[in-house]
Scaffold this motif. Structure first.
Motif, short mmCIF file in Angstrom:
data_model
loop_
_atom_site.label_atom_id
_atom_site.label_comp_id
_atom_site.label_asym_id
_atom_site.label_seq_id
_atom_site.Cartn_x
_atom_site.Cartn_y
_atom_site.Cartn_z
N GLN A 1 1.43 1.37 -3.14
CA GLN A 1 2.10 1.14 -2.11
C GLN A 1 2.31 2.50 -1.18
OE1 GLN A 1 1.69 -2.70 -0.67
NE2 GLN A 1 1.24 -1.22 0.67
N LYS A 2 2.74 3.30 -1.66
CA LYS A 2 3.73 4.34 -0.53
C LYS A 2 2.44 4.99 -0.40
CE LYS A 2 5.04 7.78 -3.68
NZ LYS A 2 5.81 8.26 -4.30
N GLU A 3 1.48 5.20 -1.12
CA GLU A 3 0.73 6.48 -1.00
C GLU A 3 -0.41 5.82 0.24
OE1 GLU A 3 0.33 9.38 -1.71
OE2 GLU A 3 1.94 9.97 -3.57
N ALA A 4 -0.64 4.28 -0.08
CA ALA A 4 -1.50 3.81 1.04
C ALA A 4 -0.60 3.99 2.81
CB ALA A 4 -1.52 2.39 0.94
N ASP A 5 0.27 3.97 2.52
CA ASP A 5 1.43 3.88 3.86
C ASP A 5 0.96 5.45 4.23
OD1 ASP A 5 2.31 0.96 3.34
OD2 ASP A 5 4.04 1.77 1.82
N VAL A 6 1.11 5.98 3.33
CA VAL A 6 1.59 7.25 4.37
C VAL A 6 -0.41 7.64 4.78
CG1 VAL A 6 1.28 9.49 3.64
CG2 VAL A 6 3.27 8.20 2.79
N TYR A 7 -1.35 7.32 3.66
CA TYR A 7 -2.84 7.90 3.69
C TYR A 7 -3.15 6.55 4.79
CZ TYR A 7 -7.40 9.07 2.38
OH TYR A 7 -8.64 9.44 2.39
N PHE A 8 -3.16 5.36 4.93
CA PHE A 8 -4.05 4.79 6.12
C PHE A 8 -3.57 5.06 7.20
CE2 PHE A 8 -5.01 3.33 2.16
CZ PHE A 8 -7.19 3.25 2.49
N ASP A 9 -4.02 4.50 8.52
CA ASP A 9 -3.83 4.93 9.44
C ASP A 9 -3.25 2.89 9.98
OD1 ASP A 9 -2.62 5.13 12.08
OD2 ASP A 9 -4.75 4.86 13.10
N PHE A 10 -1.93 2.47 9.52
CA PHE A 10 -2.28 1.25 9.75
C PHE A 10 -1.79 0.56 11.40
CE2 PHE A 10 -0.57 1.15 4.90
CZ PHE A 10 -2.24 1.01 4.40
N SER A 11 -2.46 -0.49 11.84
CA SER A 11 -1.79 -0.75 13.36
C SER A 11 -0.19 -1.70 12.84
CB SER A 11 -2.50 -1.68 13.70
OG SER A 11 -2.79 -2.68 12.91
N ALA A 12 -0.09 -1.67 14.40
CA ALA A 12 1.42 -1.87 14.29
C ALA A 12 0.98 -4.01 13.59
CB ALA A 12 2.09 -2.30 15.64
N ASP A 13 0.12 -4.53 13.65
CA ASP A 13 0.01 -5.85 13.13
C ASP A 13 -0.56 -6.04 12.13
OD1 ASP A 13 -2.07 -7.25 16.09
OD2 ASP A 13 -1.71 -5.04 14.50
N GLU A 14 -1.23 -5.18 11.02
CA GLU A 14 -1.99 -5.46 10.66
C GLU A 14 -1.59 -4.31 8.95
OE1 GLU A 14 -6.26 -4.71 10.59
OE2 GLU A 14 -6.78 -5.61 9.40
N LYS A 15 -1.83 -5.17 7.95
CA LYS A 15 -1.35 -3.60 6.64
C LYS A 15 -2.85 -3.50 6.11
CE LYS A 15 2.05 -2.69 4.33
NZ LYS A 15 3.58 -3.29 3.05
N GLN A 16 -3.06 -3.14 5.89
CA GLN A 16 -4.67 -3.19 5.15
C GLN A 16 -4.63 -2.98 3.68
OE1 GLN A 16 -6.35 0.64 7.74
NE2 GLN A 16 -8.20 -0.81 7.71
N LEU A 17 -3.71 -2.64 3.13
CA LEU A 17 -3.32 -2.82 2.51
C LEU A 17 -1.89 -3.29 1.25
CD1 LEU A 17 -4.51 0.10 -0.90
CD2 LEU A 17 -2.89 -0.92 -0.96
N GLU A 18 -2.48 -4.66 0.48
CA GLU A 18 -1.01 -5.14 -0.22
C GLU A 18 -1.43 -5.48 -1.36
OE1 GLU A 18 2.21 -8.28 1.27
OE2 GLU A 18 -0.13 -8.32 2.28
N VAL A 19 -0.22 -5.31 -2.24
CA VAL A 19 -0.31 -4.85 -3.87
C VAL A 19 0.27 -6.82 -4.11
CG1 VAL A 19 0.93 -4.64 -5.68
CG2 VAL A 19 -0.12 -2.84 -4.67
N VAL A 20 -0.42 -7.08 -4.67
CA VAL A 20 -0.08 -9.10 -4.76
C VAL A 20 1.30 -9.18 -6.12
CG1 VAL A 20 -0.79 -11.18 -5.25
CG2 VAL A 20 -1.98 -9.87 -3.41
N MET A 21 0.25 -8.27 -6.97
CA MET A 21 0.76 -8.22 -8.44
C MET A 21 0.82 -7.25 -9.24
SD MET A 21 -0.84 -11.96 -10.27
CE MET A 21 -2.08 -12.19 -9.58
N SER A 22 0.89 -6.91 -10.45
CA SER A 22 0.63 -6.05 -11.10
C SER A 22 1.45 -6.99 -12.44
CB SER A 22 1.52 -4.92 -11.06
OG SER A 22 2.66 -5.20 -11.68
#
Length: 438
Positions: free
Chosen positions: A203-224
């Protein structure tokens, strides 16, 4: 019907028992005495039991038994079993004795790989996700160094991480499929700790790597979470002998072997039969898993999933006749541990492992697989010869007599009587009434 209670977990054991007895049973005093009767007289042992789980009010005992004479890879074992079902221990012991002078059981561990997964949703470009994973893969190993260092020193740790696209099963669903080696530990806590760190890293790396728009979170962890399906943590156990060594009173060795093959073929072809067939195998497996402080629910779930790996639920055991030799074997997934968990806490678990000569995890896998194979052999042997009820009902006789309130003298008389007579609920009741009216 009682009313809801707040703060039950904060009550003392005595207060929990008082509340339970007075609100949920018809005879409060009788309930209190029953619960106290099953406390361990040794307060330090009882404290250990109390701290295994939450809200304890007593102990629930299962019989602890021994099935002797198991020759496994030329070493002799007496196998501890914890189970409540009549005839299981007797059947296992009988199978062990049958194979004792025929070379015994041969076993092999085919793999010890455990599995865990991070489940996440991703709505962006698949190619970009793959590039992202390859870019950050090393970070997963780096960020878990503190968790894995001790396991790595012993030769275990994280084996591999793989990005899996599961969108054909569920829209936007992906996973990190992770494999582990946990050596003599079952490894649940270790695996889950690694997976939770993987989730944070992802999640941490995704938040930096992807250009998420203000209203859409492209990658979200559900569970591990770890998986109890371990198709690459496999053990094989088998027995074999010449056909002529299988001669039974009722059948020739050839006919007996043929009927055994037919019984297994039926369990492979018919799900209704396969479930009962495999349940008998689990009688042996669960009893040893429980006696050695392992998680029999996890073992059950994983083995039954493995029985369905072809898309249809089928027999876990196999047999063949080739060149005058009968061969009977099982291959099953078993994720077991001999360190951690209850293994150093429960006194009878420690004793079980001592009885088994302090096995490591791989050795315990082999012993447990043998118990399942022996149980299945004993059941099939009865089914294709005398029928299952003859032996089972004789073993169940004392339970029936206890339910009917027979005295010790009446039990002795009726055990002798039913050595040569069929045991049924009706026949036992009739025989007991006959004694009591004379």
């Amino acid at each position: 019907m009682h009313t809801p209670i707040e703060g039950f977990s904060k009550l003392t054991k005595a207060e929990k028992i008082d509340w339970l007895s007075e609100n949920c049973t018809t005879d409060a005093e009788k309930t209190k005495q029953l619960l106290k009767r099953y406390w361990n007289a040794n307060s330090s042992v009882q404290k250990i039991h109390d701290e295994f789980i939450e809200n304890t009010v007593s102990n629930y005992y299962l019989p602890f038994a021994i099935a002797p004479n198991f020759l496994i890879n030329n070493a002799l074992y007496a196998i501890p079993m914890a189970i409540e079902e009549s005839s299981v221990v007797a059947a296992a012991s009988k199978a062990a004795k049958f194979w004792l002078d025929k070379g015994g059981f041969k076993t092999t561990v085919l793999g010890t790989e455990k599995v865990g997964q991070v489940h996440f949703m991703y709505t962006g470009n698949k190619k970009k996700l793959l590039q992202f994973f390859e870019t950050i893969k090393a970070s997963f190993f780096e960020d878990t160094k503190a968790i894995t260092q001790n396991m790595k020193k012993r030769g275990g740790g994280i084996k591999d991480l793989e990005l899996r696209d599961k969108t054909d099963k569920l829209a936007n669903y992906y996973q990190l499929h992770c494999t582990f080696e946990t050596l003599d530990a079952m490894g649940a806590n270790f695996i889950n700790s690694c997976l939770e760190q993987f989730s944070k890293t992802l999640q941490k790396e995704a938040d930096v790597y992807f250009d998420f728009s203000a209203d859409e979170k492209q990658l979200e962890v559900v569970m591990s979470i770890l998986s109890n399906y371990v198709p690459n943590c496999i053990v094989k156990a088998e027995v074999s002998c010449k056909i002529k060594e299988l001669d039974e009173d009722e059948l020739s060795g050839q006919k007996f072997a043929e009927k055994m093959l037919q019984a297994i073929d039926i369990a492979k072809a018919e799900t209704y039969r396969a479930v009962t067939h495999n349940k008998g195998i689990m009688n042996g497996i669960d009893a040893v898993v429980l006696a050695t402080g392992n998680d029999f629910r996890a073992v059950e779930a994983g083995i039954h999933a493995y029985a369905s790996k072809t898309g249809e639920y089928s027999s876990l055991t196999h047999a063949e006749i080739k060149d005058g030799v009968f061969r009977f074997w099982i291959e099953i997934p078993l994720a077991l541990g001999t360190v951690g968990g209850l293994t150093s806490l429960h006194p009878l678990v420690k004793l079980s492992l001592e009885i088994l000569q302090k096995p490591n995890a791989e050795e315990l896998m082999q012993i447990v697989a043998v118990a399942g194979l022996a149980q299945n052999f004993a059941a099939l042997r009865s089914l294709v010869t005398t029928g299952i009820q003859k032996g089972h009902m004789k073993m169940h006789l004392l339970n029936m007599l206890n339910q009917l309130g027979a005295t010790e003298q009446e039990k002795q008389q009726l055990v002798a009587h039913f050595k040569d007579n069929a045991v049924t609920n009706a026949s036992v009741k009739e025989a007991l009434e006959k004694i009591q009216t004379h």
